[in-house]
Design an enzyme around this catalytic site. Structure first.
Site, short mmCIF file in Angstrom:
data_model
loop_
_atom_site.label_atom_id
_atom_site.label_comp_id
_atom_site.label_asym_id
_atom_site.label_seq_id
_atom_site.Cartn_x
_atom_site.Cartn_y
_atom_site.Cartn_z
N LYS A 1 2.92 21.00 -12.36
CA LYS A 1 2.92 20.63 -13.86
C LYS A 1 0.43 20.40 -13.81
O LYS A 1 0.32 19.61 -12.54
CB LYS A 1 3.38 19.05 -13.64
CG LYS A 1 3.47 18.23 -14.72
CD LYS A 1 4.49 17.40 -14.89
CE LYS A 1 4.63 16.63 -15.81
NZ LYS A 1 5.71 15.56 -16.73
N HIS B 1 1.63 13.56 -9.32
CA HIS B 1 1.63 12.56 -10.01
C HIS B 1 -0.25 12.43 -10.55
O HIS B 1 -0.73 12.44 -9.19
CB HIS B 1 2.04 11.23 -9.56
CG HIS B 1 3.73 11.26 -9.91
ND1 HIS B 1 4.33 9.87 -9.38
CD2 HIS B 1 4.29 11.20 -10.39
CE1 HIS B 1 5.54 10.41 -9.81
NE2 HIS B 1 5.60 11.63 -10.70
N TYR C 1 8.66 3.69 -8.95
CA TYR C 1 9.92 3.61 -7.71
C TYR C 1 9.90 2.20 -6.64
O TYR C 1 11.09 1.84 -6.29
CB TYR C 1 9.48 4.68 -6.74
CG TYR C 1 9.58 6.35 -7.02
CD1 TYR C 1 10.50 6.54 -7.81
CD2 TYR C 1 8.22 6.55 -7.40
CE1 TYR C 1 10.98 7.39 -8.40
CE2 TYR C 1 8.69 8.08 -8.19
CZ TYR C 1 9.81 8.47 -8.11
OH TYR C 1 9.96 9.72 -9.56
N HIS D 1 16.50 16.38 -10.19
CA HIS D 1 15.37 15.48 -10.45
C HIS D 1 15.79 14.35 -9.88
O HIS D 1 14.76 13.34 -9.21
CB HIS D 1 15.16 15.06 -11.87
CG HIS D 1 13.68 15.08 -11.68
ND1 HIS D 1 12.55 15.64 -11.87
CD2 HIS D 1 12.84 13.85 -13.10
CE1 HIS D 1 11.11 15.22 -11.95
NE2 HIS D 1 11.46 13.84 -12.72
N ARG E 1 9.73 19.18 -7.41
CA ARG E 1 10.36 19.58 -9.33
C ARG E 1 11.51 20.66 -9.24
O ARG E 1 10.73 22.28 -8.22
CB ARG E 1 9.42 19.91 -10.29
CG ARG E 1 8.61 18.80 -10.43
CD ARG E 1 7.27 18.76 -11.87
NE ARG E 1 6.92 16.96 -11.81
CZ ARG E 1 5.45 16.91 -11.29
NH1 ARG E 1 5.53 18.03 -10.35
NH2 ARG E 1 4.83 16.07 -11.41
N ARG F 1 14.43 14.59 -6.61
CA ARG F 1 13.14 14.07 -6.47
C ARG F 1 12.77 12.32 -6.40
O ARG F 1 11.93 11.47 -5.29
CB ARG F 1 12.73 14.50 -7.25
CG ARG F 1 11.09 14.44 -7.49
CD ARG F 1 10.28 14.72 -8.99
NE ARG F 1 8.89 14.25 -9.32
CZ ARG F 1 7.99 14.55 -8.54
NH1 ARG F 1 8.30 15.90 -7.62
NH2 ARG F 1 6.84 14.57 -8.93
#
Length: 385
Positions: free
Chosen positions: A230, A323, A332, A297, A205, A300
């Site tokens: 995150k 994640h 995806y 992003h 990120r 990414r």
């Protein structure tokens, strides 16, 4: 608020939404010292007594024994900031939540302690209908107000019937490999080029990229360490040889001292801002002639999608991206062409059939038709005796 906390025996009353102070001479002296000009009623003049109900004052905040000092909006916001700091919320989250709480107080035009469910509902309707905020901003506003009323004002019932907005099921924009190459060619500055390569080759990120330190790079193992991503989680992701070479050129150009940020900002001991990186990537996309909107992003998303198309297991991609849930990574599969590329488009079948028929007709026109062979008359057979 600090002056109130300095008084011994004070306590906050969630029911009255006010500070309660002891009714004694020491408290009276402390109030007069801390709030010059204030009128302190004698003991026994609480809010439920006749004296407390008729008591008024000309200067300073209202003080009655038993229930005192309704905090104003600024004091409540300070309490909210303190609560978020103690809960270890990130600086970005604190800034966003305080912004929504402050704007709600300005819009409501009433003390925050007196706002209720109807004011919250009307404010959210105003944001959605008049300000036309996105669903993610709508969800942030609900989260900010929920924290304010639940953790600071101790009134969780205010937002009990306020729903969260449903999330959009939009698919992310993804760049092709050709578009990524064009983007890299459009970035010439060593620092900008190193940033873009790190974003694409590692899938980090933008907030994680600007907080990298030189010691986070492990070129021997081909890994990049992400600290405090995150959810305050550390992880490892990939480090490309090309990206590491670009970072080395950036370090020679920038002369970054050890123990500091890999991408330092203009201010001393501060890293580069995320907004600066967003501008670099967006302008590079325009120079490259890419029609899509290109953001950090987007790189990414492109990293994850192209790994999936190359046959990388979805579980590994989830670990690389950081994640928490595999559901987030599964998006995806909807933008990857790994399986779609095997499907033959019916329109292409029609084109192939037309081409085939055209070739047959063309060959028929060029091939000479043989002349009819004349038939000779055959005499009748004579039977044997």
């Amino acid at each position: 608020m600090e002056r109130i906390r300095s008084i011994r025996g004070r306590c906050w009353s969630p029911e009255a939404r006010a500070w309660r102070l002891p009714a004694d001479e020491r408290t009276d002296a402390a109030l007069r010292r801390l709030f010059p000009g204030i009128v302190v009623p004698p003991a026994g003049t609480g809010p439920d007594s006749a004296a407390g109900k008729t008591h008024t004052e000309t200067t300073g905040p209202k003080i009655v024994h038993g229930a005192v000092l309704q905090p104003d909006g600024s004091e409540i916001l300070k309490e909210m900031k303190r609560a978020m700091v103690l809960a270890r919320y990130s600086p970005k989250t604190r800034k966003v939540y305080l912004g929504y709480a402050r704007r709600f107080a300005e819009w409501a035009e009433i003390p925050l302690g007196g706002a209720g469910t109807e004011q919250v509902r009307q404010y959210l309707e105003y944001l959605v209908e008049e300000r036309d905020i996105s669903r993610s901003a709508h969800s942030q506003a609900v989260s900010a107000l929920r924290f304010l009323f639940e953790k600071v004002l101790r009134r969780p019932q205010v937002l009990r019937e306020i729903p969260r907005p449903k999330r959009n099921k939009s698919l992310p924009a993804v760049l092709s490999r050709r578009e990524v190459e064009a983007l890299l060619k459009a970035v010439r500055h060593p620092t900008s080029r190193a940033l873009v390569m790190i974003l694409y080759s590692s899938g980090v990120r933008v907030g994680e990229a600007v907080r990298l330190r030189p010691e986070d790079l492990d070129p021997d193992r081909g890994l990049l360490r992400v600290r405090g991503g995150k959810g305050r989680k550390d992880r490892y992701t990939l480090l490309s040889r090309r990206a590491h070479a670009a970072v080395e050129r950036h370090l020679l150009f920038q002369n970054v001292p050890e123990g500091t940020w890999l991408f330092p900002g203009p201010r001393a001991r501060r890293h580069l801002g995320t907004r600066s990186v967003q501008k670099v990537v967006s302008r590079a996309g325009i120079r490259a002639g890419i029609q899509k909107r290109v953001t950090p992003h987007t790189l990414r998303h492109s990293f994850a999608t192209q790994l999936l198309e190359s046959g990388t297991d979805l579980r590994y991609i989830q670990e690389l991206l950081g994640h928490a849930s595999s559901r987030t990574t599964e998006i995806y599969t909807h933008v990857s062409n790994r399986d779609f590329s095997r499907i033959r488009n019916p329109l292409d079948h029609l084109e192939d059939e037309e081409d085939c028929m055209g070739r047959v007709a063309h060959c028929a026109e060029k091939t000479p038709v043989p002349a009819e062979i004349p038939c000779r008359s055959i005499p009748p057979r004579i039977g044997y005796m």
